[in-house]
Motif scaffolding. Structure first.
Motif, mmCIF file in Angstrom:
data_model
loop_
_atom_site.group_PDB
_atom_site.id
_atom_site.type_symbol
_atom_site.label_atom_id
_atom_site.label_comp_id
_atom_site.label_asym_id
_atom_site.label_seq_id
_atom_site.Cartn_x
_atom_site.Cartn_y
_atom_site.Cartn_z
ATOM 1 N N ALA A 12 50.517 49.682 33.623
ATOM 2 C CA ALA A 12 50.079 50.939 32.988
ATOM 3 C C ALA A 12 48.735 51.429 33.496
ATOM 4 O O ALA A 12 48.297 52.546 33.161
ATOM 5 C CB ALA A 12 50.016 50.742 31.479
ATOM 6 N N ILE A 13 48.050 50.655 34.334
ATOM 7 C CA ILE A 13 46.713 51.037 34.811
ATOM 8 C C ILE A 13 46.840 52.090 35.910
ATOM 9 O O ILE A 13 47.627 51.937 36.859
ATOM 10 C CB ILE A 13 45.954 49.808 35.351
ATOM 11 C CG1 ILE A 13 45.746 48.780 34.225
ATOM 12 C CG2 ILE A 13 44.614 50.226 35.955
ATOM 13 C CD1 ILE A 13 45.147 47.474 34.717
ATOM 14 N N THR A 14 46.065 53.183 35.829
ATOM 15 C CA THR A 14 45.981 54.196 36.884
ATOM 16 C C THR A 14 44.842 53.817 37.814
ATOM 17 O O THR A 14 43.671 53.815 37.408
ATOM 18 C CB THR A 14 45.716 55.587 36.285
ATOM 19 O OG1 THR A 14 46.786 55.925 35.382
ATOM 20 C CG2 THR A 14 45.617 56.634 37.378
ATOM 21 N N VAL A 15 45.189 53.503 39.064
ATOM 22 C CA VAL A 15 44.197 53.014 40.014
ATOM 23 C C VAL A 15 43.297 54.162 40.464
ATOM 24 O O VAL A 15 43.763 55.281 40.699
ATOM 25 C CB VAL A 15 44.896 52.381 41.240
ATOM 26 C CG1 VAL A 15 43.870 51.836 42.224
ATOM 27 C CG2 VAL A 15 45.858 51.294 40.796
ATOM 28 N N VAL A 16 41.970 53.893 40.565
ATOM 29 C CA VAL A 16 41.035 54.910 41.069
ATOM 30 C C VAL A 16 41.280 55.095 42.564
ATOM 31 O O VAL A 16 41.662 54.158 43.274
ATOM 32 C CB VAL A 16 39.577 54.486 40.807
ATOM 33 C CG1 VAL A 16 39.279 54.450 39.329
ATOM 34 C CG2 VAL A 16 39.278 53.155 41.446
ATOM 35 N N THR A 17 41.073 56.378 43.062
ATOM 36 C CA THR A 17 41.386 56.711 44.453
ATOM 37 C C THR A 17 40.319 56.286 45.437
ATOM 38 O O THR A 17 40.549 56.269 46.633
ATOM 39 C CB THR A 17 41.601 58.228 44.589
ATOM 40 O OG1 THR A 17 40.420 58.900 44.131
ATOM 41 C CG2 THR A 17 42.792 58.675 43.761
ATOM 42 N N LYS A 75 39.775 49.578 36.768
ATOM 43 C CA LYS A 75 40.859 50.348 37.401
ATOM 44 C C LYS A 75 40.841 50.205 38.926
ATOM 45 O O LYS A 75 41.358 51.051 39.660
ATOM 46 C CB LYS A 75 40.768 51.831 37.016
ATOM 47 C CG LYS A 75 40.803 52.081 35.514
ATOM 48 C CD LYS A 75 40.811 53.535 35.179
ATOM 49 C CE LYS A 75 40.668 53.802 33.694
ATOM 50 N NZ LYS A 75 41.712 53.134 32.889
ATOM 51 N N LEU A 76 40.247 49.112 39.408
ATOM 52 C CA LEU A 76 40.181 48.849 40.837
ATOM 53 C C LEU A 76 41.393 48.027 41.261
ATOM 54 O O LEU A 76 41.807 47.099 40.551
ATOM 55 C CB LEU A 76 38.897 48.106 41.196
ATOM 56 C CG LEU A 76 37.590 48.851 40.892
ATOM 57 C CD1 LEU A 76 36.400 47.981 41.256
ATOM 58 C CD2 LEU A 76 37.519 50.187 41.624
ATOM 59 N N GLN A 77 41.931 48.370 42.498
ATOM 60 C CA GLN A 77 43.124 47.683 42.971
ATOM 61 C C GLN A 77 42.870 46.196 43.172
ATOM 62 O O GLN A 77 43.739 45.363 42.903
ATOM 63 C CB GLN A 77 43.607 48.314 44.286
ATOM 64 C CG GLN A 77 44.972 47.804 44.755
ATOM 65 C CD GLN A 77 46.077 48.136 43.767
ATOM 66 O OE1 GLN A 77 46.291 49.312 43.426
ATOM 67 N NE2 GLN A 77 46.796 47.124 43.267
ATOM 68 N N ALA A 78 41.633 45.869 43.618
ATOM 69 C CA ALA A 78 41.321 44.458 43.852
ATOM 70 C C ALA A 78 41.378 43.665 42.548
ATOM 71 O O ALA A 78 41.886 42.534 42.509
ATOM 72 C CB ALA A 78 39.938 44.337 44.485
ATOM 73 N N ASP A 79 40.872 44.253 41.477
ATOM 74 C CA ASP A 79 40.909 43.552 40.182
ATOM 75 C C ASP A 79 42.338 43.452 39.653
ATOM 76 O O ASP A 79 42.716 42.438 39.023
ATOM 77 C CB ASP A 79 40.026 44.290 39.168
ATOM 78 C CG ASP A 79 38.548 44.134 39.474
ATOM 79 O OD1 ASP A 79 38.186 43.205 40.221
ATOM 80 O OD2 ASP A 79 37.742 44.949 38.966
ATOM 81 N N ILE A 80 43.155 44.485 39.910
ATOM 82 C CA ILE A 80 44.559 44.448 39.475
ATOM 83 C C ILE A 80 45.302 43.346 40.210
ATOM 84 O O ILE A 80 46.094 42.598 39.628
ATOM 85 C CB ILE A 80 45.233 45.818 39.706
ATOM 86 C CG1 ILE A 80 44.582 46.887 38.800
ATOM 87 C CG2 ILE A 80 46.735 45.729 39.430
ATOM 88 C CD1 ILE A 80 45.088 48.299 39.055
ATOM 89 N N ASN A 81 45.046 43.252 41.538
ATOM 90 C CA ASN A 81 45.738 42.235 42.343
ATOM 91 C C ASN A 81 45.352 40.829 41.874
ATOM 92 O O ASN A 81 46.206 39.930 41.782
ATOM 93 C CB ASN A 81 45.381 42.412 43.812
ATOM 94 C CG ASN A 81 45.948 43.714 44.380
ATOM 95 O OD1 ASN A 81 46.876 44.306 43.808
ATOM 96 N ND2 ASN A 81 45.408 44.159 45.504
ATOM 97 N N ALA A 82 44.048 40.611 41.583
ATOM 98 C CA ALA A 82 43.596 39.294 41.139
ATOM 99 C C ALA A 82 44.219 38.931 39.800
ATOM 100 O O ALA A 82 44.636 37.782 39.571
ATOM 101 C CB ALA A 82 42.071 39.284 41.037
#
Length: 624
Positions: free
Chosen positions: A393-398, A363-370
């Motif tokens: 659908a992923i809720t990114v951790v703050t 749920k990390l933004q870096a992994d979502i972007n990759a």
């Protein structure tokens, strides 16, 4: 008519036609009847002469009704046994056999129709054959042939002692006797001679001897190994070129246990088995199935190695087919693990899918972007659309603290174990013969024993062992009637046989007569159990990475999730202490900290779900 009244017997062939006639007694006919005669009639002399064969030619009583024809009769020929050296056939059809006797006389004998000749028969072999007793030599025919001493057999003994009365002591430690019926090929035996012997069913009286060259190798048996290509009561052939004689002293050993001796070996040894022969002992090595499995493992291993090197799906699939064909076992498991470990080159779709799965977990933004970059590089279509929907659908951790942890059971809870004293399996047979397993434990409960009263003639008291099954064959006299034997003798026979490796026998009333006993199983064998104290379950949460950024982490899996604040620069040990101080609890466990480990120790000793905790822990740590 009386039993010894001589009559002409006409035999019919399997099509119901009159076949041939013999001169036999009424008693012979009575003994040969398989059931009630369903038809009998009289044949006149002329008809008799028309169907008579050579052995009855010259009989011509045209006006006399003297031949009775029976149907449904199986009358065996009256035969005697002769021993001679086979010197070849006199015709291409192998119906005339040339033999030479020990006194150097020769003769040619006819072989009866349907007589099976040994497949391994060679010129120079000493043979034993059954021949009919017709009055005229030319009418006699051979009905059975077996090899008594193979010409090329390496089972050779040295004569250690010989006297004028026919008593012979050989290098195998046994004493034999010659008599007027003994056929001595090569001449009389003297001390120092090398010899092969044949003694038939009676292992003390020699039926034939074959003197060998003075340089022949002595050892009481061959020393060789190979694949069994032929075996019968007296002969073993390896690889179609090495022959070994089986005598009464020959042993067959399998898995360290003597399972058969002498002529019984043929019932336990099979063509294609691999064996070793040494000092008159045949030792089982492998079966054809074992060797086939080894070849399949070898073939599958080569295929797996090819797949590991190429990392091609086609090679992996080909190797998988071969591994699937293997018999379950360590070799198959090891090869399957190697196949499972092969990382095949991934397609663009597989790479994008794996990246999406990683982002869904972290749920990390870096992994979502990759993952998004890999997904958008795919061709337009349903796969690209489905993966983008999953990313959306992923809720990114703050926060991204960098804290990482691993939880595992480090000590499994165990119940207290009470000690158990080992015991030997046993059983009492025939009133007071105690049979007790040699070794204590449950394995003794697999042993069986029986006292068997055979009906064969001249059977000695003997003990046979097949696996864990023991059979004691009680003796009989020349008529097949039981011979009295004491319980003490039965116990002694067991204790001095191969069965002594399994059991020990004791007779309370040693002088009492033993009787037959149906097969029974030994019982009461108990394995030893060592006492153990109850053990508490321990679950350890190891903080592997400290905080690289400030933020919150959530610790789940305890009584309730807790939020723990961490500050950039906190070491794994400091994070572990913060978790312990956060108010985290776990039902049935006490929490402590040891360095970078948060340790959960069960309140009570015992297995989970029994005397110990109600449930096993699974503690996780994630950014909030």
């Amino acid at each position: 008519m009386l039993d010894d009244t001589v009559i002409f017997v006409v035999i019919k062939d399997d099509k119901g036609n009159l076949d041939y006639a013999e001169v036999r007694t009424v008693g012979d006919v009575k003994d040969a009847l398989k059931k009630d005669v369903d038809k009998a009639y009289v044949l006149n002399g002329k008809e008799h002469e028309d169907i008579a064969r050579t052995r009855t030619s010259g009989i011509n009583r045209e006006n006399e009704a003297h031949t009775v024809v029976f149907t449904d009769i199986d009358i065996q020929p009256d035969v005697k046994t002769e021993i001679a050296k086979f010197v070849g056939f006199d015709d291409r059809q192998e119906t005339l056999m040339n033999v030479e006797f020990a006194n150097r006389s020769e003769k040619t004998i006819k072989i009866a129709r349907g007589t099976d000749l040994p497949k391994d028969l060679r010129i120079g072999d000493i043979i034993s054959y059954e021949i009919t007793k017709e009055k005229e030599e030319k009418d006699r025919t051979v009905t059975k042939v077996e090899v008594a001493i193979a010409k090329d057999s390496k089972t050779i003994y040295e004569v250690k002692d010989a006297d004028a009365y026919g008593t012979i002591k050989l290098s195998n430690g046994k004493t034999y006797f010659e008599n007027s019926k003994t056929e001595s090929f090569g001449g009389s035996l003297r001390v120092g001679d090398k010899v092969s012997i044949y003694h038939g069913k009676d292992d003390n009286y020699l039926l034939a001897t074959l003197k060998r060259d003075k340089d022949a190798v002595v050892g009481g048996g061959d020393e060789a190994s190979g694949i069994v290509t032929y075996v019968n009561e007296t002969r073993l052939e390896l690889d179609k070129n090495t022959t070994h004689t089986i005598n009464a002293d020959t042993k067959f050993v399998k898995n360290g246990v003597t399972v058969a001796m002498g002529s019984n070996i043929k019932d336990y040894l099979f063509v294609t088995d691999q064996v070793e022969v040494k000092n008159n002992v045949i030792t089982f090595k492998t079966s054809a199935a074992d060797r086939l499995q080894a070849e399949k493992v070898k073939e599958a291993t080569v295929a797996v190695e090819k797949a590991e090197a190429s990392k091609l799906q086609a090679d992996v699939d080909a190797a998988q087919v071969l591994v699937n064909a293997l018999v379950a076992g360590d070799a198959k498991t090891a090869l399957q693990n190697r196949l499972n470990a092969i990382e095949l080159p991934k397609t663009d779709l597989q790479k994008a899918t794996a990246a999406v799965e990683k982002a869904e977990t972290s749920k990390l933004q870096a992994d979502i972007n990759a993952a998004r970059a890999l997904v958008n590089a795919l061709p337009a279509g349903p796969d690209r659309v489905a993966l983008n929907i999953r990313l959306d659908a992923i809720t990114v951790v703050t926060s991204v603290t960098g804290v990482k942890a691993k939880g595992e059971v480090t000590t499994e809870g165990e119940e207290v174990v009470a000690p158990v004293t080992e015991a030997k399996a046993k059983v009492t047979i025939d009133t007071d013969i105690l049979i007790e397993a040699k070794t204590a434990g449950k394995a003794g409960n697999d042993i069986t024993i029986a006292l068997v009263q055979p009906s064969e003639e001249r059977k000695a008291l003997e003990v046979k062992v097949v696996g864990n099954d023991i059979a004691v064959n009680l003796p009989t006299d020349p008529l097949g009637a039981p011979v009295a034997v004491t319980r003490g003798e039965v116990a002694a026979a067991i204790n001095t046989s191969a069965a002594s490796a399994l059991v020990e026998a004791t007779a309370a009333t040693a002088g009492a007569t033993a009787g037959s006993v149906t097969r029974v199983v030994l019982t009461g064998g108990v394995d030893e159990v060592v006492a153990k104290q109850a053990v508490k379950e321990v679950y350890t949460l190891t903080i592997t990475d400290g905080a690289t950024a400030s933020g919150n982490i959530v610790v789940s899996g305890g009584t309730a999730p807790v939020t723990v604040a961490v500050i950039s620069g906190m070491t794994p040990e400091m994070v572990a202490q913060a978790i312990s101080n956060s108010g985290l609890t776990a039902t049935d466990y006490i929490i402590s900290v040891v360095g970078n480990k948060v340790v959960f120790t069960a309140n009570n000793a015992g297995a989970v779900g029994t005397s110990g905790p109600a449930a096993r822990l699974n503690i996780t740590v994630a950014d909030q």
